[in-house]
Design a protein around this motif. Structure first.
Motif, short mmCIF file in Angstrom:
data_model
loop_
_atom_site.label_atom_id
_atom_site.label_comp_id
_atom_site.label_asym_id
_atom_site.label_seq_id
_atom_site.Cartn_x
_atom_site.Cartn_y
_atom_site.Cartn_z
N ARG A 79 0.83 -1.21 0.00
CA ARG A 79 0.00 0.00 0.00
C ARG A 79 0.86 1.26 0.00
NH1 ARG A 79 -5.45 -1.22 1.65
NH2 ARG A 79 -5.61 -3.34 2.48
N LEU A 80 1.91 1.25 0.81
CA LEU A 80 2.79 2.41 0.86
C LEU A 80 3.48 2.65 -0.48
CD1 LEU A 80 4.43 1.94 4.39
CD2 LEU A 80 2.73 3.64 3.72
N VAL A 81 3.93 1.57 -1.13
CA VAL A 81 4.57 1.72 -2.43
C VAL A 81 3.57 2.24 -3.46
CG1 VAL A 81 5.72 0.50 -4.31
CG2 VAL A 81 6.30 -0.03 -1.94
N ASP A 82 2.35 1.71 -3.43
CA ASP A 82 1.32 2.21 -4.35
C ASP A 82 1.09 3.71 -4.14
OD1 ASP A 82 0.96 -0.26 -5.47
OD2 ASP A 82 -0.89 -0.74 -4.39
N ALA A 83 1.00 4.11 -2.87
CA ALA A 83 0.78 5.52 -2.56
C ALA A 83 1.93 6.38 -3.07
CB ALA A 83 0.61 5.70 -1.05
N LEU A 106 -4.55 23.72 -5.61
CA LEU A 106 -5.29 22.80 -6.46
C LEU A 106 -4.50 21.52 -6.70
CD1 LEU A 106 -7.70 22.15 -8.29
CD2 LEU A 106 -6.52 23.37 -10.15
N MET A 107 -3.18 21.66 -6.87
CA MET A 107 -2.34 20.48 -7.08
C MET A 107 -2.42 19.55 -5.87
SD MET A 107 1.79 20.16 -7.67
CE MET A 107 2.13 20.56 -5.95
N LEU A 108 -2.36 20.10 -4.67
CA LEU A 108 -2.45 19.27 -3.47
C LEU A 108 -3.81 18.58 -3.38
CD1 LEU A 108 -0.71 21.58 -0.83
CD2 LEU A 108 0.23 19.54 -1.92
N LEU A 109 -4.86 19.29 -3.77
CA LEU A 109 -6.20 18.69 -3.76
C LEU A 109 -6.28 17.52 -4.75
CD1 LEU A 109 -9.17 18.69 -2.91
CD2 LEU A 109 -9.60 20.37 -4.75
N LEU A 110 -5.75 17.72 -5.94
CA LEU A 110 -5.78 16.64 -6.94
C LEU A 110 -4.97 15.43 -6.47
CD1 LEU A 110 -5.35 18.72 -10.24
CD2 LEU A 110 -7.44 17.66 -9.36
N LEU A 115 -4.85 9.94 -4.48
CA LEU A 115 -4.31 8.98 -3.52
C LEU A 115 -5.42 8.21 -2.82
CD1 LEU A 115 -1.95 7.81 -1.89
CD2 LEU A 115 -2.19 9.75 -0.32
N VAL A 116 -6.37 8.93 -2.26
CA VAL A 116 -7.45 8.28 -1.51
C VAL A 116 -8.28 7.39 -2.44
CG1 VAL A 116 -9.57 8.67 -0.19
CG2 VAL A 116 -7.55 10.08 0.23
N SER A 117 -8.61 7.89 -3.62
CA SER A 117 -9.45 7.13 -4.56
C SER A 117 -8.73 5.88 -5.06
CB SER A 117 -9.85 8.01 -5.74
OG SER A 117 -10.54 9.15 -5.31
N ALA A 118 -7.45 6.02 -5.41
CA ALA A 118 -6.71 4.88 -5.93
C ALA A 118 -6.61 3.77 -4.89
CB ALA A 118 -5.31 5.32 -6.38
N LEU A 119 -6.23 4.12 -3.66
CA LEU A 119 -6.10 3.10 -2.63
C LEU A 119 -7.45 2.46 -2.32
CD1 LEU A 119 -3.55 4.73 -0.15
CD2 LEU A 119 -3.12 3.08 -1.96
N ALA A 120 -8.52 3.25 -2.35
CA ALA A 120 -9.85 2.70 -2.10
C ALA A 120 -10.26 1.73 -3.20
CB ALA A 120 -10.87 3.83 -1.97
N PHE A 121 -10.03 2.09 -4.44
CA PHE A 121 -10.39 1.21 -5.55
C PHE A 121 -9.54 -0.05 -5.56
CE2 PHE A 121 -11.98 5.18 -7.89
CZ PHE A 121 -13.30 4.91 -7.58
N GLY A 146 -8.73 -0.13 -11.42
CA GLY A 146 -8.83 0.84 -10.34
C GLY A 146 -8.26 2.19 -10.72
N TRP A 147 -7.11 2.19 -11.40
CA TRP A 147 -6.47 3.44 -11.82
C TRP A 147 -7.33 4.16 -12.86
CZ3 TRP A 147 -3.46 6.70 -9.79
CH2 TRP A 147 -2.62 7.55 -10.50
N THR A 148 -7.97 3.41 -13.75
CA THR A 148 -8.83 4.01 -14.76
C THR A 148 -10.04 4.69 -14.13
OG1 THR A 148 -8.14 2.36 -16.41
CG2 THR A 148 -10.21 3.52 -16.82
#
Length: 533
Positions: A79-83, A106-110, A115-121, A146-148
């Motif tokens: 998980r850490l590596v994915d993040a 905006l960059m930090l928000l994106l 990050l949150v969406s990818a790990l959740a998917f 998940g990435w898509t």
């Protein structure tokens, strides 16, 4: 279903008069009996015999000496590596596109949304399950899907908001491509590593069956029928030697009796002991546990043949096979990682801070008497492993006692002038910080005792039943017993009994905060030098 995942209460499949047993109550009852045995209140003391391991048991034990890989730790690291890959690819692309500098908020928000969406998917697609990590194409499909989905969310945002005013659409496309390439490369490497680790047994939970016969054979068949079962049965041990316990059970050899099992578990890296004896035979189960609980291993009672339903508290399942969790291995998985990181960081800082004291001590020892500055002594380490513990030499070199055959007493003529001071102040223990860095000691834990430590011509394992249970964790430079006054000469049985009681309390209640508390109290408690000489 993944192994070890708790299931709902199992439907009643036995006779209508089957009893309902609370697994937690059974576990507590057995644990209380073991505590009374340790404190000497029960009157039960199993006969100590010299274990005789068969040639097959020795061969198998030697083949299992390598450490396993914790699945929770592996999943967490992935998980850490994915993040890191999600954030790294995003930072690189957004920085190169100039969007990050034009709109840093905006960059930090994106990055946070990605990050949150990818790990959740990834989690929803079971990308952190070991069987999935082992797969190649199947894993790639889950990661790609998940990435898509993450960038499908971004596509909706682009279509419904003026997002491209700040971040060009091409930057999202480049981020998607770079992130996907990095994630797929990582997962391809991971699949190769996982397959290798599974082939050599490092990602399996190694289990030993205690008790043979038909019940053990049925349990083995049930475990082997579970999908994605990660249990590797390494052998069977049973005290019985009659027709009810044949030499081979379900294709697995019986390797010896229970005394041999204790020695086997000292040599091999075993994760779990499964006691396959009817739970209604509670006294027999308890007699076995009195011998086995000193091992740093999970001990579970198989309940697959008993006519009882279990509440989930105090019980667990491997697939659909129910177990009662009687003894749990202390300090495992992420707790073990946290303790090791804590040890290395604090020991390194302590060595730097105390280096002037250690240098001055070495000079004083050299000026006071002939011989080496350091002294090595054989002591018990984790799981009864014999380790070399470093100390500053406090005795005359020609009177040194590395085997600890004679206890150091007040006014002992073997102790040098400098030795008396460094023993009283515990400065002689400071070289053990290097043992901590080497991994043979921890900063906090039961103090490592000399192999031949004794009181009144009795070794301490003979004085205190359950003494070796204090070796279920790494020994420490300081410990709960020491800061509570149980240090120095052990000239009575009560003193070693109290040490063991405090050591077992520490093992059962360990936490990083408890370690910090003990370390913080150690300097002040060392001022009490009543028993240190």
């Amino acid at each position: 279903m993944p192994a070890d995942q708790p299931l709902p209460v199992q439907p009643e499949t036995t006779a209508p008069d089957a009893s309902v047993e609370d697994a937690e109550a059974l576990r507590r009852r057995l644990a209380d009996e073991l505590r009374r045995s340790t404190s000497g209140d029960s009157g039960h003391r199993p006969e100590i015999t010299q274990p005789m391991m068969s040639a097959d048991a020795l061969r198998i034990a030697d083949s299992l000496r390598s450490d396993g890989i914790s699945q929770p730790v592996l999943e967490g690291v992935v998980r850490l590596v994915d993040a890191a890959l999600v954030l790294g690819s995003g930072l690189a692309v957004l920085a190169l596109s100039g969007a990050g500098f034009a709109a840093p908020g905006l960059m930090l928000l994106l990055l946070g949304v990605a990050l949150v969406s990818a790990l959740a998917f990834f989690h929803a697609f079971d990308c952190y399950q070991v069987p999935v990590m082992r797969a190649g194409l199947a894993q790639a499909g889950r990661i790609g899907g998940g990435w898509t989905l993450v960038f499908a969310m971004f596509a909706i945002a682009i279509a419904t908001t003026p997002l491209t005013v700040h971040v060009p659409a091409t930057a999202f496309g480049a981020w998607y491509a770079a992130g996907l390439a990095a994630l797929l490369a990582e997962r391809f490497l991971l699949s190769r590593l996982v397959r290798r680790w599974m082939a050599n047994g490092r990602l399996e939970r190694r289990a030993v069956i205690v008790g043979g016969g038909t019940a053990a054979a049925d349990l083995i068949h049930e475990l082997e029928s579970q999908k994605d079962n990660d249990i590797r049965i390494c052998g069977i041990f049973d005290d019985r030697a009659n027709d009810r316990s044949p030499a081979v059970v379900a294709g697995y050899p019986k390797l010896g009796n229970i005394d041999a099992l204790v020695e086997f578990a000292r040599r091999a890296r075993i994760d779990m002991l499964i006691v396959c004896i009817p739970l209604r035979a509670e006294q027999r189960v308890l007699e076995l546990l009195r011998k086995l609980w000193v091992l740093p291993i999970d001990i579970r009672l198989s309940a697959h043949t008993d006519k009882m339903r279990f509440r989930t508290r105090g019980s667990s399942f491997i697939g659909t096979v129910p177990f009662v969790d009687v003894v749990e291995k202390p300090i495992t998985d992420w707790d073990m990682v946290a303790k090791r990181v804590f040890d290395v960081v604090v020991a390194s800082l302590a060595i730097l801070a105390l280096s002037p004291v250690m240098i001055a001590t070495m000079i004083a020892i050299k000026l006071d008497s002939k011989g080496p500055v350091l002294f090595r002594q054989k002591r018990y380490g984790f799981n009864n492993e014999i380790i070399d513990v470093l100390k500053f030499r406090s005795m005359y070199a020609d009177m040194a006692d590395p085997a600890a055959k004679k206890v150091v007493t007040k006014g002992d003529p073997r102790v040098t002038k400098v030795g008396r001071f460094i023993r009283r102040t515990s400065i002689d223990e400071l070289p053990q910080l290097f043992n901590v860095l080497a991994g043979t000691l921890s900063l906090v834990g039961p103090r490592p005792h000399a192999v031949n430590a004794h009181t009144n011509d009795q070794t301490w394992d003979e004085v205190v039943y359950g003494y070796f249970a204090r070796h279920k964790v790494k020994p420490g430079v300081t410990g709960w017993a020491q800061i509570n006054g149980w240090r120095g000469e052990v000239d009575t049985q009560e003193k070693i009994q109290k040490r063991v009681e405090f050591d077992l309390y520490y093992i059962e209640n360990w936490s990083i905060l408890f370690d910090i508390k003990i370390l913080a109290l150690t300097p002040a408690r060392l001022l009490n030098t009543e028993n240190a000489y």
